[in-house]
Design a protein around this motif. Structure first.
Motif, PDB file in Angstrom:
ATOM      1  N   ARG A 155       0.809  -1.220   0.000  1.00 50.61           N
ATOM      2  CA  ARG A 155       0.000   0.000   0.000  1.00 50.61           C
ATOM      3  C   ARG A 155       0.844   1.271   0.000  1.00 50.61           C
ATOM      4  O   ARG A 155       0.306   2.372   0.129  1.00 50.61           O
ATOM      5  CB  ARG A 155      -0.953  -0.020   1.195  1.00 50.61           C
ATOM      6  N   CYS A 156       2.148   1.104  -0.125  1.00 45.86           N
ATOM      7  CA  CYS A 156       3.057   2.253  -0.163  1.00 45.86           C
ATOM      8  C   CYS A 156       3.766   2.330  -1.512  1.00 45.86           C
ATOM      9  O   CYS A 156       3.964   1.320  -2.185  1.00 45.86           O
ATOM     10  CB  CYS A 156       4.120   2.131   0.935  1.00 45.86           C
ATOM     11  N   SER A 157       4.166   3.525  -1.865  1.00 45.96           N
ATOM     12  CA  SER A 157       5.047   3.718  -3.012  1.00 45.96           C
ATOM     13  C   SER A 157       6.473   3.634  -2.474  1.00 45.96           C
ATOM     14  O   SER A 157       6.906   4.488  -1.689  1.00 45.96           O
ATOM     15  CB  SER A 157       4.796   5.083  -3.657  1.00 45.96           C
ATOM     16  N   GLN A 158       7.189   2.590  -2.860  1.00 44.13           N
ATOM     17  CA  GLN A 158       8.504   2.328  -2.290  1.00 44.13           C
ATOM     18  C   GLN A 158       9.587   3.075  -3.065  1.00 44.13           C
ATOM     19  O   GLN A 158       9.702   2.943  -4.280  1.00 44.13           O
ATOM     20  CB  GLN A 158       8.783   0.828  -2.293  1.00 44.13           C
ATOM     21  N   VAL A 159      10.376   3.843  -2.336  1.00 43.48           N
ATOM     22  CA  VAL A 159      11.471   4.626  -2.923  1.00 43.48           C
ATOM     23  C   VAL A 159      12.772   4.160  -2.279  1.00 43.48           C
ATOM     24  O   VAL A 159      12.995   4.376  -1.088  1.00 43.48           O
ATOM     25  CB  VAL A 159      11.276   6.134  -2.676  1.00 43.48           C
ATOM     26  N   THR A 160      13.611   3.505  -3.062  1.00 43.53           N
ATOM     27  CA  THR A 160      14.885   3.000  -2.544  1.00 43.53           C
ATOM     28  C   THR A 160      15.963   4.045  -2.759  1.00 43.53           C
ATOM     29  O   THR A 160      16.271   4.417  -3.893  1.00 43.53           O
ATOM     30  CB  THR A 160      15.285   1.683  -3.246  1.00 43.53           C
ATOM     31  N   LEU A 161      16.534   4.528  -1.668  1.00 48.71           N
ATOM     32  CA  LEU A 161      17.588   5.528  -1.726  1.00 48.71           C
ATOM     33  C   LEU A 161      18.941   4.831  -1.724  1.00 48.71           C
ATOM     34  O   LEU A 161      19.177   3.923  -0.919  1.00 48.71           O
ATOM     35  CB  LEU A 161      17.485   6.480  -0.533  1.00 48.71           C
TER      36      LEU A 161
END
Length: 302
Positions: A155-161
């Motif tokens: 349910r989240c927009s995953q942003v990998t830093l």
């Protein structure tokens, strides 16, 4: 402030915001020392600022001043000092999101160390994730996102830093007030620049250099007690030791000083040691270090 190695990730989010496609729930994930919390604060400030440009707050308006003073009524932060986040804390999110915004704009919640939510807390968060109120944003921050339930992740927009260009890190470090005293081992942590900076500021780098040089003598035989004396100074040193030894046996493999089977055995011994340090209560640490050193030397001398 956005660190230079995070510029591409930030621009991606800025473009989504410009196109009215920014997800209401963001999961900022990445290794320790990459700048996740700084990014979260930057995004929160931009979302709260009525004058933001390219998802960057103006820094001059009332909202920005309130945020800088840590008194913004539309900004909520959960999670601190790597403590478990319980269901009562998470329920504050729903209450917070349902009330009107004090500044008549957005409301933003940041959850640091989100992976430390209990199962009940994660379940309590689902309703907020599934039924977002208008102009409400949730930013989860995690160094171990794999520990979050699949129901939350989906349910989240995953942003990998991450660090895609080590030169950006090296340039940034050269320009910081606390200039890094470069050592032979620090290339192993270029993907964790803020961790390197913290070690420099806390004067850990000299001790870690001693640890690195000790590991380089593994094949020739080293004193396990010397290792123990270093590793017991700080709990994080054991994780650094693990990385140092992994690199050492990898280099031995590449130089054909170690065959692949022996290399795999070394990695298994290392993994067993790391798991024991993290999971075994009352571990006899000096004995565990001694056993590891002996096991590694047996493989390295073959």
């Amino acid at each position: 402030m956005i660190y230079p190695w995070l510029g591409a990730s930030h621009q991606m989010l800025a473009d989504a915001s410009q196109n009215k496609k920014l997800h209401h729930a963001l999961l900022l994930q990445g290794v320790q020392g990459i700048g996740k919390q700084t990014m979260a604060v930057h995004l929160a400030g931009a979302l709260l600022c009525p004058n933001q440009q390219n998802l960057t707050a103006c820094g001059q308006c009332k909202s920005c001043h309130l945020l800088a003073a840590q008194s913004h009524p539309d900004y909520l932060v959960l999670g601190h000092e790597q403590k478990t986040i319980g269901v009562d804390e998470v329920r504050k999110i729903a209450d917070f999101c349902q009330t009107s915004a004090g500044q008549r704009g957005a409301k933003v919640v940041v959850v640091n160390d989100a992976d430390l939510m209990t199962t009940a807390a994660a379940n309590a968060l689902l309703k907020t994730l599934e039924e977002p109120a208008n102009n409400r944003f949730l930013i989860l921050v995690s160094a171990q996102a794999e520990r979050l339930p699949a129901t939350v992740l989906s349910r989240c927009s995953q942003v990998t830093l991450s660090v895609d260009d080590a030169q950006l890190v090296e340039q940034w470090m050269a320009e910081t007030d606390s200039k890094i005293d470069w050592q032979s081992w620090q290339h192993l942590f270029l993907h964790q620049p803020l961790l390197l900076l913290k070690w420099q500021q806390n004067e850990d780098h000299t001790i870690l250099t001693n640890l690195y040089e000790l590991v380089q003598q593994l094949k020739n035989g080293i004193s396990a007690q010397l290792l123990v004396d270093i590793l017991q100074q700080k709990s994080e040193y054991s994780s650094v030791f693990y990385i140092f030894v992994c690199d050492y046996v990898k280099q031995a493999l590449l130089k054909q000083q170690l065959d692949f089977k022996a290399y795999q055995i070394c990695l298994q011994h290392l993994l067993n040691f790391q798991q024991a340090v993290k999971q075994v209560l009352g571990l006899n640490f000096p004995l565990a270090v001694s056993d590891l050193v002996f096991a590694l030397q047996q493989q390295l001398k073959r």
